[in-house]
Enzyme design. Structure first.
Site, PDB file in Angstrom:
ATOM      1  N   TYR A   1      -3.345  -0.120  10.214  1.00 24.52           N
ATOM      2  CA  TYR A   1      -3.273  -0.518   8.800  1.00 24.52           C
ATOM      3  C   TYR A   1      -1.896  -0.175   8.236  1.00 24.52           C
ATOM      4  O   TYR A   1      -1.249  -1.000   7.585  1.00 24.52           O
ATOM      5  CB  TYR A   1      -4.375   0.191   8.013  1.00 24.52           C
ATOM      6  CG  TYR A   1      -4.402  -0.150   6.546  1.00 24.52           C
ATOM      7  CD1 TYR A   1      -5.093  -1.276   6.087  1.00 24.52           C
ATOM      8  CD2 TYR A   1      -3.750   0.645   5.607  1.00 24.52           C
ATOM      9  CE1 TYR A   1      -5.117  -1.592   4.735  1.00 24.52           C
ATOM     10  CE2 TYR A   1      -3.773   0.333   4.258  1.00 24.52           C
ATOM     11  CZ  TYR A   1      -4.460  -0.783   3.826  1.00 24.52           C
ATOM     12  OH  TYR A   1      -4.482  -1.093   2.484  1.00 24.52           O
TER      13      TYR A   1
ATOM     14  N   SER B   1       0.841  -1.192   0.000  1.00 22.89           N
ATOM     15  CA  SER B   1       0.000   0.000   0.000  1.00 22.89           C
ATOM     16  C   SER B   1       0.880   1.247   0.000  1.00 22.89           C
ATOM     17  O   SER B   1       2.075   1.176   0.333  1.00 22.89           O
ATOM     18  CB  SER B   1      -0.882   0.005   1.259  1.00 22.89           C
ATOM     19  OG  SER B   1      -1.561   1.230   1.421  1.00 22.89           O
TER      20      SER B   1
END
Length: 254
Positions: A158, A145
């Site tokens: 996250y 990500s």
């Protein structure tokens, strides 16, 4: 040289691929000849997704297992290797998101994010690469990500999980490259998906994103397919330990 990007006959296991980006990647890779092994935690959803692919003329099988349960994973991977065939490519796609201010983030939700986004990549990769090592061939693609490199409000766990997957990718490369296994990551920027719907619908955020990103727009999830094809194919045989950012230039801009 014509087979550099062919996936003809390659078996690709994609975790969390019954829906969302996982299913989009499954469909995109199937178009290049891959045989897709669809995974979900429930057999019903996995079979529904696999059926969509077979109805479109592709080869797909459904295998349900919980990516956070080692016994479940080991059993499923052994079943795939024995009944379906060797796994040529593993794409660790399964992931979840939770949003809370850092000081108010519930411990249970932290544990859930780490289990699915980080520990699952470790467990599934262990089970699959043991077989790849024996064959001295294989590819692993970890879905990372922008948050593998950057932080953002309310999603610290996250970002922590995706940062860990970046380093797991590099560590796996160091240990597995000698067995002709390539381990790389795809790091998407901001894409219009179900997970980002709240941000897409927030006009102020979209305006900020378009100013912050050199490409001046949200990404289309289909724009991830090319990166997945490249890292699954012969074309990437000497690419290892690399994170391929698909972000419209966001990471390099100030």
């Amino acid at each position: 040289m014509n087979d550099l990007f062919s996936l003809q006959g390659k078996r690709i296991l994609i975790t969390g691929s019954a829906q969302g980006i996982g299913f989009l990647l499954a469909n995109g890779l199937a178009k290049y000849g891959a045989q897709i092994i669809v995974n979900d935690i429930t057999q019903e959803r996995a079979e529904a997704a696999a059926n969509k692919l077979t109805q479109a003329g592709y080869v797909a099988k459904a295998v349900a297992f919980n990516v956070t349960n080692k016994a479940d994973i080991d059993k499923a991977v052994s079943q795939i290797e024995q009944d379906i065939g060797p796994i040529d490519v593993l794409i660790n796609n399964a992931g979840i998101q939770r949003r809370h201010p850092f000081t108010e983030f519930p411990e249970q939700e932290w544990n859930e994010v780490i289990a699915v986004n980080q520990t699952a990549v470790f467990l599934v990769s262990q089970a699959v690469t043991r077989h790849m090592m024996e064959r001295k061939a294989g590819k692993v693609i970890n879905i990372c990500s922008m948050q593998s490199e950057l932080g953002r409000d309310t999603i610290t766990p996250y970002a922590a999980s995706k940062g860990a997957v970046k380093m797991l990718t590099r560590g796996m490369c160091v240990e597995l490259a000698r067995y002709n296994i390539q381990v790389n990551g795809i790091a998407p920027g901001y894409f219009k998906t179900e997970m980002t719907k709240a941000l897409v619908d927030d006009q102020a955020f979209t305006d900020w994103l378009c100013k912050r990103t050199p490409a001046a727009r949200w990404g289309d999830p289909e724009e991830l397919i090319g990166a997945a094809v490249f890292l699954s194919a012969k074309a990437s045989d000497f690419v290892n330990g690399h994170l391929l950012f698909v972000d419209g230039g966001m990471l390099v801009a100030v």
